[in-house]
Design an enzyme around this catalytic site. Structure first.
Site, PDB file in Angstrom:
ATOM      1  N   SER A 132     -20.844 -24.317  -3.389  1.00 38.79           N
ATOM      2  CA  SER A 132     -20.685 -23.816  -4.748  1.00 38.79           C
ATOM      3  C   SER A 132     -21.993 -23.150  -5.172  1.00 38.79           C
ATOM      4  O   SER A 132     -22.566 -22.350  -4.433  1.00 38.79           O
ATOM      5  CB  SER A 132     -20.294 -24.970  -5.679  1.00 38.79           C
ATOM      6  OG  SER A 132     -20.165 -24.534  -7.007  1.00 38.79           O
ATOM      7  N   TYR A 146     -18.513 -14.500 -11.510  1.00 35.81           N
ATOM      8  CA  TYR A 146     -19.019 -15.400 -10.482  1.00 35.81           C
ATOM      9  C   TYR A 146     -18.928 -16.848 -10.946  1.00 35.81           C
ATOM     10  O   TYR A 146     -18.464 -17.718 -10.203  1.00 35.81           O
ATOM     11  CB  TYR A 146     -20.466 -15.026 -10.159  1.00 35.81           C
ATOM     12  CG  TYR A 146     -21.111 -15.864  -9.087  1.00 35.81           C
ATOM     13  CD1 TYR A 146     -20.567 -15.946  -7.811  1.00 35.81           C
ATOM     14  CD2 TYR A 146     -22.309 -16.546  -9.342  1.00 35.81           C
ATOM     15  CE1 TYR A 146     -21.173 -16.705  -6.816  1.00 35.81           C
ATOM     16  CE2 TYR A 146     -22.923 -17.309  -8.358  1.00 35.81           C
ATOM     17  CZ  TYR A 146     -22.359 -17.380  -7.094  1.00 35.81           C
ATOM     18  OH  TYR A 146     -22.958 -18.135  -6.126  1.00 35.81           O
ATOM     19  N   LYS A 150     -16.760 -20.003  -9.184  1.00 33.08           N
ATOM     20  CA  LYS A 150     -17.410 -21.225  -8.711  1.00 33.08           C
ATOM     21  C   LYS A 150     -17.007 -22.447  -9.552  1.00 33.08           C
ATOM     22  O   LYS A 150     -16.900 -23.558  -9.011  1.00 33.08           O
ATOM     23  CB  LYS A 150     -18.933 -21.051  -8.708  1.00 33.08           C
ATOM     24  CG  LYS A 150     -19.440 -20.063  -7.663  1.00 33.08           C
ATOM     25  CD  LYS A 150     -19.105 -20.511  -6.235  1.00 33.08           C
ATOM     26  CE  LYS A 150     -19.783 -19.648  -5.185  1.00 33.08           C
ATOM     27  NZ  LYS A 150     -19.475 -20.080  -3.802  1.00 33.08           N
TER      28      LYS A 150
END
Length: 276
Positions: A132, A146, A150
């Protein structure tokens, strides 16, 4: 029989470093990557098998696992390392660019997991490690897409952990930091490919560049070594620890996120990211 690890995204960065680290520890390594021509060193080692795997192509995932099993006989650990960061203003990105971020960072990891789980179930053991980011815990400016990919990876991993623990399979999450963005503004605009320029955001982006430069000054010089050591610890630990945060640059933010009230966290990050 030696333990075997399959690592996605092994051509560069954490993936290549992890392949070397595990091999040096005596493991067999299936170093998978989208373009095997980029590897100039891993394939020279006897206990490293370099093979094609594109996380967006399920046929290539199946083929890589089949080839790895034919070479080494079993797979004990899978590290979902393949991924990238889409940085920029949310409004500026196309729908296709946003979907691509999720296709690689989330759905690719899911497809790899789905492909390896029958093997793990058959041997009644296995470790699935999902790489991660600190951005999977804390929202960062100009990283909302992003972040979203994640955050989703972390939620999936945490939920998956319980159902797999019931059948002897472990799930781990490794959360690297890494704040340095030397070409930040260029990356924010997607290098002219994925994002349009919206002038209203330019002053904010310029302030963000300064903020990321300051965060980058606190990055660990040995960050890669710390991350691969954490991956190895996650692969070999005989406990139920879920998360590993190996780099010191992200740890203060993770601590504030996980130990403070919402008001305290907002105040802290407003000061850090907005200068308030």
């Amino acid at each position: 029989m030696k333990n075997t690890v399959l690592i996605t995204g092994s051509s560069t960065g954490f993936g290549a470093a992890a392949a070397n680290y595990f091999a040096a520890k005596g493991w067999n390594v299936i170093a998978s990557m989208r373009d095997t021509s980029k590897d100039k060193q891993l394939n020279k080692q006897e206990n490293i098998f370099v093979t094609h795997l594109d996380v967006e192509d399920t046929a290539s995932i199946d083929a890589a696992i089949t080839a790895g099993l034919a070479r080494f006989g079993k797979i004990d650990v899978v590290i979902n390392n393949a991924g990238y960061g889409l940085f920029g203003i949310f409004e500026s990105f196309t729908k296709e660019a946003i979907q691509q971020q999720f296709a690689v960072n989330l759905f690719g990891a899911m497809d790899v997991a789905k492909a390896i789980l029958p093997h793990f179930r058959a041997q009644q053991s296995g470790v699935l490690i999902n790489v991660s980011s600190g951005a999977g815990v804390v929202g960062f400016p100009n990283a909302s897409i992003y972040n979203a990919s994640k955050f989703a990876l972390e939620g999936w991993s945490e939920g998956l952990r319980y159902e797999l623990a019931a059948i002897g399979i472990k799930v781990r999450i490794v959360e690297p930091g890494g704040a340095t963005q030397t070409d930040f503004l260029q990356r924010v605009w997607g290098e002219g490919k994925n994002a349009s320029i919206i002038p209203d955001y330019i002053p904010f982006l310029q302030k963000s560049e300064e903020m990321y430069a300051n965060l980058g000054a606190n990055s660990d010089e040995d960050a890669v070594e710390k991350i691969v050591a954490a991956l190895y610890a996650a692969a070999t630990a005989d406990d139920d620890q879920l998360r590993y945060a190996p780099t010191s640059d992200i740890q203060p933010l993770l601590n504030v996120r996980r130990s403070s009230s919402e008001e305290e966290f907002n105040s802290f990050t407003n000061g850090l990211f907005l200068g308030k």
